[in-house]
Design an enzyme around this catalytic site. Structure first.
Site, PDB file in Angstrom:
ATOM      1  N   HIS A  22       0.729  -1.173  -0.063  1.00 60.58           N
ATOM      2  CA  HIS A  22      -0.051  -0.048   0.008  1.00 60.58           C
ATOM      3  C   HIS A  22       0.796   1.410  -0.020  1.00 60.58           C
ATOM      4  O   HIS A  22       0.687   2.199  -0.812  1.00 60.58           O
ATOM      5  CB  HIS A  22      -0.873   0.150   1.125  1.00 60.58           C
ATOM      6  N   ASP A 119      -5.982   5.862   0.489  1.00 58.93           N
ATOM      7  CA  ASP A 119      -5.910   4.779  -0.343  1.00 58.93           C
ATOM      8  C   ASP A 119      -7.046   3.960  -0.035  1.00 58.93           C
ATOM      9  O   ASP A 119      -8.177   4.336   0.681  1.00 58.93           O
ATOM     10  CB  ASP A 119      -4.508   4.090  -0.181  1.00 58.93           C
ATOM     11  N   ASN A 373       1.302  -4.146  -7.872  1.00 58.88           N
ATOM     12  CA  ASN A 373       2.570  -3.499  -7.728  1.00 58.88           C
ATOM     13  C   ASN A 373       3.516  -4.529  -8.696  1.00 58.88           C
ATOM     14  O   ASN A 373       4.181  -4.161  -9.344  1.00 58.88           O
ATOM     15  CB  ASN A 373       3.170  -3.395  -6.319  1.00 58.88           C
ATOM     16  N   SER A 374       3.602  -5.965  -8.231  1.00 65.26           N
ATOM     17  CA  SER A 374       4.539  -6.626  -8.909  1.00 65.26           C
ATOM     18  C   SER A 374       4.351  -6.888 -10.375  1.00 65.26           C
ATOM     19  O   SER A 374       5.023  -6.934 -11.353  1.00 65.26           O
ATOM     20  CB  SER A 374       4.539  -8.099  -8.139  1.00 65.26           C
ATOM     21  N   GLU A 393      -6.899  -9.357  -4.112  1.00 65.86           N
ATOM     22  CA  GLU A 393      -7.749  -9.505  -5.232  1.00 65.86           C
ATOM     23  C   GLU A 393      -6.700 -10.318  -6.341  1.00 65.86           C
ATOM     24  O   GLU A 393      -6.922 -10.016  -7.571  1.00 65.86           O
ATOM     25  CB  GLU A 393      -7.863  -8.130  -5.715  1.00 65.86           C
ATOM     26  N   GLN A 394      -5.607 -11.034  -6.032  1.00 64.85           N
ATOM     27  CA  GLN A 394      -4.654 -11.762  -6.835  1.00 64.85           C
ATOM     28  C   GLN A 394      -5.435 -12.768  -7.749  1.00 64.85           C
ATOM     29  O   GLN A 394      -4.822 -12.760  -8.955  1.00 64.85           O
ATOM     30  CB  GLN A 394      -3.634 -12.032  -5.950  1.00 64.85           C
TER      31      GLN A 394
END
Length: 487
Positions: A22, A119, A373-374, A393-394
């Protein structure tokens, strides 16, 4: 504090929830606002006392120093949550309890912010901005499909009977790709759990902002962004403008204490290394670690594997302890593994300089948990992905990468549901690194890399959205100055 003259330029305030996943995108947004809009930025972050990696990220992010960072002490929420509460629940409750401190900190500033941006977990602080008469925005460091599901959940809550995960048909979202039961975000796994009620609230609060910023770009998900703006579809639910201003990602600065990793990469052929990391909070079971070790060895490919101690709990067990733990992992691998891979692979305990590794030409594929991010770091480096979703949420991200964008491969079954065997791990690696399929995937991810760069450059979609926001904030700030509004 930004400029010496407190009235010389607009100031923007950002609020970040705990966790590197985050904090990093909030830092990058702050830097983007400074460099593109020439505003002053103050970032309030809710720190985590247990994260050893956090200071390293902050030092790297602030070289050179562009933003003022103020840490808010995390409130003690132990009496407000169950000891077994999920990570999501802990974050929601923590950010709720931080509101008085955040309000006091903003009120104590010597300048009146032109806007407050919170955020995903900080939406309850939108009310703070409203009370202070300041423009308010939500920053969602994820994809548009996730936003679509989140704001549509209050409607699904009325339409769907029983648990979401027990539905026989995918859940339809107007104008968007349907969401299959196995793809739903963690809070939707159990409607009786507190994290679901918190997520439901999130879907209601996001549209109360003055706008929604997203760390993605228009061309990546044009259909979904179209639906979010069209009143015949999700526009009537979103209600406010959506600004895709990404892909924002860290830039590679000094490598710090892990330069030997880059020295090792320098000695490897181009696109020959498998990089394995499950993000700042992801963990595996011991059985899965052993299977992954065998799969990497059997693939006969070079690799760097960032390893954490195995867990018997959920896959997000390391979320609040990122970068911590014992360095000696030898007892968790197959017998003789570390000896056999000495000339082929590197096992790195806990943490690695990921942005440096991903930017290195020797890296050929990223075996990733698919945190957003990744995902962005991989796409913007032009590196294909082996999608291994674990939590949050992957699962949605993995579907987007494999079925919509065609830049990843994934196991047949969800890693969170069952152990991925060594044979399948070997096959996935070789599909990217050896087979012809890998060349096609590599071509597509490079096209997306170019697309993202185009969006950020002058005249690109993300550049224009960020510039429009900056103009809006500056106009509001000038109005406040002309009216000599007091702070």
């Amino acid at each position: 504090m930004g400029s010496t003259d407190l009235n010389s330029k607009p100031h923007i305030v950002l609020l970040s929830s705990p966790g590197l996943g985050h904090l990093i995108p909030v830092l990058e947004l702050g830097k983007r606002i400074v460099t593109l809009c020439n505003f002053d930025v103050t970032i309030f972050m809710v720190g985590s006392d247990t994260s050893a990696a956090e200071p390293q990220v902050l030092r790297s992010a602030m070289t050179p120093k562009l933003c003022e960072i103020i840490q808010l002490p995390p409130p003690n929420i132990s009496c407000l949550i169950d000891p077994e509460a999920t990570v999501c629940t802990r974050l929601f409750v923590l950010m709720r309890e931080i509101r008085p401190a955040f309000r006091a900190a903003v009120s104590a500033l010597k300048f009146r912010p032109a806007a407050i941006i919170v955020d995903l977990f900080g939406t309850e602080s939108l009310e703070v901005a409203k009370e202070l008469g300041i423009a308010k925005y939500v920053y969602i460091a994820s994809n548009a499909w996730f936003l679509a599901l989140t704001i549509y959940v209050p409607i699904l809550d009325k339409e769907v009977e029983g648990e979401f995960v027990l539905q026989k048909e995918p859940m339809k979202i107007p104008g968007c790709r349907p969401v299959r039961t196995e793809e739903v975000v963690d809070p939707m796994l159990d409607r009786t759990n507190q994290q679901y009620s918190e997520y439901f609230r999130l879907g209601i609060e996001i549209p109360t902002a003055d706008g929604i910023l997203m760390n993605t770009w228009e061309a990546l998900e044009p259909t979904t962004f179209g639906a979010l703006r069209d009143v015949k579809f999700l526009g009537r639910v979103a209600k406010v403008p959506v600004f895709p201003i990404g892909p924002l990602r860290r830039q590679a600065g000094p490598c710090g204490s892990n330069c030997e990793l880059l020295d090792w990469l320098d000695q490897q052929p181009k696109e020959s290394v498998v990089y394995v990391s499950f993000g700042s909070g992801g963990t595996l079971s011991l059985e899965q670690m052993i299977e992954l070790a065998w799969g990497l060895e059997r693939s006969q490919q070079r690799f760097i594997w960032v390893v954490r101690q195995p867990t018997v709990k959920t896959g997000d067990a390391a979320f609040f302890t990122q970068g911590d733990g014992a360095d000696d992992m030898s007892g968790y691998f197959p017998e003789g593994f570390l000896t056999r891979i000495q000339n082929v692979g590197l096992v790195v305990p806990q943490w690695s300089p990921q942005i440096h590794i991903m930017s290195h030409p020797s890296v050929g594929v990223f075996l990733s948990h698919c945190g957003w991010n990744s995902v962005l770091e991989s796409i913007t480096a032009g590196v294909p992905i082996i999608a291994w979703p674990i939590y949050a949420e992957q699962r949605m991200n993995a579907t987007l990468l494999t079925e919509e964008l065609g830049v990843a491969v994934r196991p047949k079954n969800l890693p969170a549901k069952e152990v991925v065997k060594r044979e399948e791990i070997e096959r996935m690696i070789r599909r990217i690194m050896v087979d012809e399929e890998g060349s096609e995937i590599r071509k597509r991810v490079r096209e997306l890399k170019d697309s993202g760069e185009k969006a950020l450059n002058e005249g690109g979609s993300s550049f224009n959205y960020m510039s429009a926001l900056g103009n809006e904030w500056e106009k509001s700030w000038k109005t406040q100055r002309s009216e000599r509004s007091l702070w």
